[in-house]
Design a protein around this motif. Structure first.
Motif, PDB file in Angstrom:
ATOM      1  N   ARG A 108      21.557   2.606 -30.445  1.00 26.34           N
ATOM      2  CA  ARG A 108      20.288   3.393 -31.343  1.00 26.34           C
ATOM      3  C   ARG A 108      21.041   3.537 -32.653  1.00 26.34           C
ATOM      4  O   ARG A 108      22.222   3.953 -32.443  1.00 26.34           O
ATOM      5  N   GLY A 130      15.962   1.625 -31.117  1.00 30.80           N
ATOM      6  CA  GLY A 130      14.892   2.994 -32.123  1.00 30.80           C
ATOM      7  C   GLY A 130      16.180   2.131 -33.189  1.00 30.80           C
ATOM      8  O   GLY A 130      17.450   2.725 -33.173  1.00 30.80           O
ATOM      9  N   HIS A 136      11.123   0.772 -32.626  1.00 28.15           N
ATOM     10  CA  HIS A 136      11.613   1.526 -31.065  1.00 28.15           C
ATOM     11  C   HIS A 136      10.631  -0.053 -30.034  1.00 28.15           C
ATOM     12  O   HIS A 136       9.886   1.286 -29.622  1.00 28.15           O
ATOM     13  N   GLN A 139       9.658   1.787 -26.119  1.00 25.69           N
ATOM     14  CA  GLN A 139       8.598   2.894 -26.355  1.00 25.69           C
ATOM     15  C   GLN A 139       7.213   2.321 -26.731  1.00 25.69           C
ATOM     16  O   GLN A 139       6.631   2.955 -25.698  1.00 25.69           O
ATOM     17  N   ARG A 169       9.260   5.873 -35.760  1.00 28.02           N
ATOM     18  CA  ARG A 169       9.925   4.589 -35.714  1.00 28.02           C
ATOM     19  C   ARG A 169       8.096   4.095 -34.703  1.00 28.02           C
ATOM     20  O   ARG A 169       8.646   2.641 -34.182  1.00 28.02           O
TER      21      ARG A 169
END
Length: 314
Positions: A108, A130, A136, A139, A169
């Protein structure tokens, strides 16, 4: 079905079959997570590095729990503890980590493109957790899993993503993933919170009127305003934003009877959502999304490291 990916960096590299294989594998891992002993030896002997160069609570803890439940060895790395603060380049840091014979890096970073650079440098598998305003993907996958687990068919599903599109994102992964699965996507935001080219995201429609759009939506996906990524406020006030774009109890009558509510967290209660809608017992999938994060990340790491759907120890 074979899973022919080494990295999870750009969701646009994944077909609908790839995405559904991850969701189906995550569903198999749900059985593991509902046992009293929530651990399987599936990735025993592998080493996964969590390189979090940007603060994170939900994503980082979710990956760490997922790794432990797969019996992987994990190394948490990043931020002020890295040698980059001493002037070492990212490339040299990654090469040092790879000298430990690691198997996967979860990264990340506040800068877009860092996961791809690490993948090119390391030669090991990389998961983008991310990067800047770019993507991302896990997610997006956990969002899809939550919607799918709630019994919804993606083909023809109408999804509205509401809020700070420009700095999200989440949108960079969720919009193309939804489109890959056949959903219709509408971006809903004031013009000042849209990117210069919203069409690049691939959505079907853009609207600045939440009230007019709500009756058409099967899923209402709310985003928080990311003030940490802004210079100045591109909206009059949080109170005004809530009045125009907040999903509040007063707006529920505009929604379809079976419409669902999603949010990637953390929630700014009283801004994009009020507590009534955030905690709605029939509509809100927000806590389901949190749980889905563990299942989907277990599935992604398992498949990227050579596992098969049929081989899940459930």
């Amino acid at each position: 079905m074979a899973f022919n990916h080494k990295n999870l960096i750009d969701i646009r590299e994944y077909s609908s079959d790839d995405i559904m294989l991850i969701l189906e594998t995550a569903a198999r891992f749900k059985e593991v997570n509902e046992r009293r002993i929530k651990q399987v030896p599936t990735l025993k002997g592998t080493t996964i590095v969590n390189m979090f160069n940007e603060p994170s609570t939900r994503t980082r803890s979710s990956f760490e729990i997922a790794e432990k439940r797969l019996s992987a060895n994990s190394l948490n790395f990043g931020g002020s503890s890295t040698s980059t603060v001493k002037g070492e380049s990212l490339t040299d840091t990654v090469k040092t980590l790879c000298a430990y014979k690691i198997d996967l890096i979860v990264v990340r970073d506040k800068h877009a493109g860092v996961p791809r650079k690490i993948a090119d440098t390391s030669g090991v598998g990389v998961i983008d957790a991310g990067d800047g305003r770019h993507q991302h993907p896990t997610q997006a996958l956990l969002d899809l899993y939550s919607i799918w687990e709630a019994g919804r068919d993606f083909n023809g599903l109408n999804v509205g993503i509401v809020g700070d599109i420009a700095n999200s994102r989440v949108c960079g992964s969720l919009v193309p993933a939804l489109k890959t699965l056949g959903a219709n996507v509408c971006l809903i935001a004031p013009p000042t919170l849209l990117p210069a080219r919203p069409d690049v995201l691939g959505a079907d429609e853009v609207s600045a009127n939440l009230d007019a759009t709500l009756p058409e939506l099967d899923v209402v996906y709310m985003l928080r305003i990311q003030r940490e990524r802004m210079e100045g406020a591109p909206y009059p006030s949080l109170r005004e934003y809530n009045r125009l774009f907040g999903l509040t109890r007063d707006r529920e009558h505009l929604m379809r009877d079976d419409a669902l509510i999603c949010h990637p967290g953390p929630i700014n209660r009283g801004v994009e959502l009020d507590s009534f809608m955030a905690d709605h017992p029939k509509r809100s999938l927000i806590l389901d999304q949190v749980y889905a994060g563990i299942l989907v990340r277990m599935a992604a790491m398992y498949l990227l490291l050579g596992g098969s759907h049929d081989g899940v120890d459930a």
